[in-house]
Enzyme design. Structure first.
Site, PDB file in Angstrom:
ATOM      1  N   THR A  34       0.624  -0.706   0.273  1.00  0.00           N
ATOM      2  CA  THR A  34       0.026   0.325  -0.019  1.00  0.00           C
ATOM      3  C   THR A  34       0.731   0.906  -0.115  1.00  0.00           C
ATOM      4  O   THR A  34       2.124   1.519   0.252  1.00  0.00           O
ATOM      5  CB  THR A  34      -0.800  -0.258   1.597  1.00  0.00           C
ATOM      6  OG1 THR A  34      -1.746  -1.354   1.516  1.00  0.00           O
ATOM      7  CG2 THR A  34      -1.951   1.173   1.462  1.00  0.00           C
TER       8      THR A  34
ATOM      9  N   THR B  75      -5.049   1.670  -2.171  1.00  0.00           N
ATOM     10  CA  THR B  75      -4.476   0.130  -2.225  1.00  0.00           C
ATOM     11  C   THR B  75      -5.498   0.186  -2.506  1.00  0.00           C
ATOM     12  O   THR B  75      -6.722   0.164  -3.173  1.00  0.00           O
ATOM     13  CB  THR B  75      -3.950   0.090  -0.880  1.00  0.00           C
ATOM     14  OG1 THR B  75      -3.021  -1.448  -0.667  1.00  0.00           O
ATOM     15  CG2 THR B  75      -5.578  -0.292  -0.388  1.00  0.00           C
TER      16      THR B  75
ATOM     17  N   ARG C 271     -13.796  -7.994   1.194  1.00  0.00           N
ATOM     18  CA  ARG C 271     -12.872  -7.106   2.240  1.00  0.00           C
ATOM     19  C   ARG C 271     -12.460  -6.422   1.441  1.00  0.00           C
ATOM     20  O   ARG C 271     -11.991  -5.407   1.189  1.00  0.00           O
ATOM     21  CB  ARG C 271     -11.549  -9.039   2.511  1.00  0.00           C
ATOM     22  CG  ARG C 271     -11.122  -8.316   3.333  1.00  0.00           C
ATOM     23  CD  ARG C 271      -9.737  -7.139   2.608  1.00  0.00           C
ATOM     24  NE  ARG C 271      -8.455  -7.286   3.711  1.00  0.00           N
ATOM     25  CZ  ARG C 271      -7.627  -6.324   3.973  1.00  0.00           C
ATOM     26  NH1 ARG C 271      -7.370  -5.990   2.534  1.00  0.00           N
ATOM     27  NH2 ARG C 271      -6.739  -6.894   4.980  1.00  0.00           N
TER      28      ARG C 271
ATOM     29  N   GLY D 297       0.824  -3.078   4.917  1.00  0.00           N
ATOM     30  CA  GLY D 297       0.474  -5.212   5.431  1.00  0.00           C
ATOM     31  C   GLY D 297      -0.780  -5.746   5.967  1.00  0.00           C
ATOM     32  O   GLY D 297      -1.442  -5.505   5.113  1.00  0.00           O
TER      33      GLY D 297
END
Ligand code: SD4
Length: 362
Positions: free
Chosen positions: A217, A235, A245, A269
């Site tokens: 990202t 992202t 999601r 992450g």
């Protein structure tokens, strides 16, 4: 480490040593727990913060340069981070942000983004499809609605009302990678790290072509000539994720947080771990309590590890922070996280972040 990388590391570390001369005092002294100048500190006039922008990962270099075109002329941090974030969003070679991002497991490219200024104004979009620049939609949410977060179809509807163009974001290359992944449909959202530069064995656990990581990202933090901070984060989230999601990036306090009195933080992450710990808010609060950006990022990483020690061994989370003095720090669970810093002295510094684990996890 290449010579160029070593040079950049040395020169940036040199620069931060002089910043630390004051930044360290800032961390230790003048700000009390509420973020106000502590008694006795008010007589000391802090030096003006340097104009600076910092971004996650190596693609942060190009994003920073676009941001610098604004910051260097006295422009606003908010404009700078939005403009910078649009660079990887447009980059067809980048499969983790914006157009050409890898799709979810059903083949939809769904994007997450958020933006925040020094005064607590913020906006985000989550799981938005067909819009190449979610960061700009996030800014419109912030400036033209009474809300903070719009999701899915509603976010798309708002973007179209605002004049954004509906596009197909799935490129032939991303589609090919998705079809490749479908052959095994193995999904294990554990880690991202910079495979190429650190000699680590390629991570093929997610079926990425050539073992390439599946999610990087861009998070950006900037301070402008007016001393104002702003941040942006954008992202395509984890490749092959479940449809619907949403990660940490569009969630204020998780993937991004800015407090003009203290500083800002952003993350990269495995978003689930960042959300669980309100990661970016935590980093800013730790800076409020007197920690430097580096120390705050490290403690936030340790918080994740303490909560889930076993799982943390094979997942990646990295934090990047900037305080209101312009001091920058970062920390990650796994090695391989890097961040780019740009200011009047250096335009393309790429710095490897320190991490808890320094060896190959496998
Ligand atoms: C997410 N945090 O969607 C994002 C992915 C990412 O580096 O940061 N990758 O969970």
């Amino acid at each position: 480490m290449t010579d160029r990388r070593r040079f950049l590391k040395a020169s940036v570390l040199g620069a931060s040593a002089s910043m630390l001369a004051w930044g360290g005092k800032l961390a230790a002294g003048p700000i009390d727990q509420s973020g106000k100048l502590a008694a006795g500190a008010a007589s000391r006039t802090p030096p003006a913060a340097p104009v600076r922008v910092a971004s996650t990962w190596d693609f942060g270099i190009a994003a920073n340069q676009a941001a610098w075109a604004i910051l260097g002329k006295g422009g606003h941090a908010l404009d700078a981070v939005e403009t910078g974030a649009r660079v990887p969003e447009s980059d067809l070679k980048n499969h983790s942000v914006g157009r050409a991002g890898y799709p979810d497991r059903d083949g939809h490219v769904t994007l997450d983004a958020s933006i925040m200024d020094a005064d607590g104004n913020c906006g985000g979009v989550a799981a938005i499809e067909h819009i190449a620049h979610p960061i700009s939609v996030a800014r419109r949410v912030m400036e033209r609605t009474p809300h903070v977060l719009l999701v899915g179809d509603g976010a798309l509807q708002f973007a179209l009302e605002q004049g954004f163009k509906k596009e197909e974001l799935l490129t032939p290359e991303s589609e090919k990678a998705w079809h490749e992944w479908l052959k095994t449909a193995k999904y294990k959202p554990t880690i991202n790290s910079e495979v190429r530069d650190y000699g680590r064995a390629p991570d093929k656990s997610m079926g990425m072509p050539g073992g390439k990581d599946n999610h990087d990202t861009i998070g950006m933090l900037a301070i402008d000539a007016h001393g104002k901070l702003a941040g942006a984060c954008t992202t395509s989230g984890m490749a092959w994720k479940m449809h619907g999601r949403v990660g940490d990036s569009p969630i204020i306090g998780a993937g991004l947080y800015v407090d003009g009195e203290i500083g800002g933080a952003t993350s990269t992450g495995v978003g689930e771990e960042v959300i669980r710990n309100a990661g970016s808010f935590l980093v800013v609060e730790l800076m409020r309590q007197g920690r430097s950006p580096h120390e705050a990022c490290k403690e936030a990483v340790m918080r994740i590890i303490r909560r889930r020690p076993e799982a943390s061994k094979t997942l990646q989370v990295g934090f990047l922070a900037m305080n209101r003095a312009g001091e920058v720090g970062a920390y990650a669970i796994q090695r391989g996280f890097s961040y780019a810093v740009c200011d009047a002295n250096k335009q393309d510094a790429l710095i490897p972040a320190q991490s808890v684990y320094t060896t190959n996890y496998s």
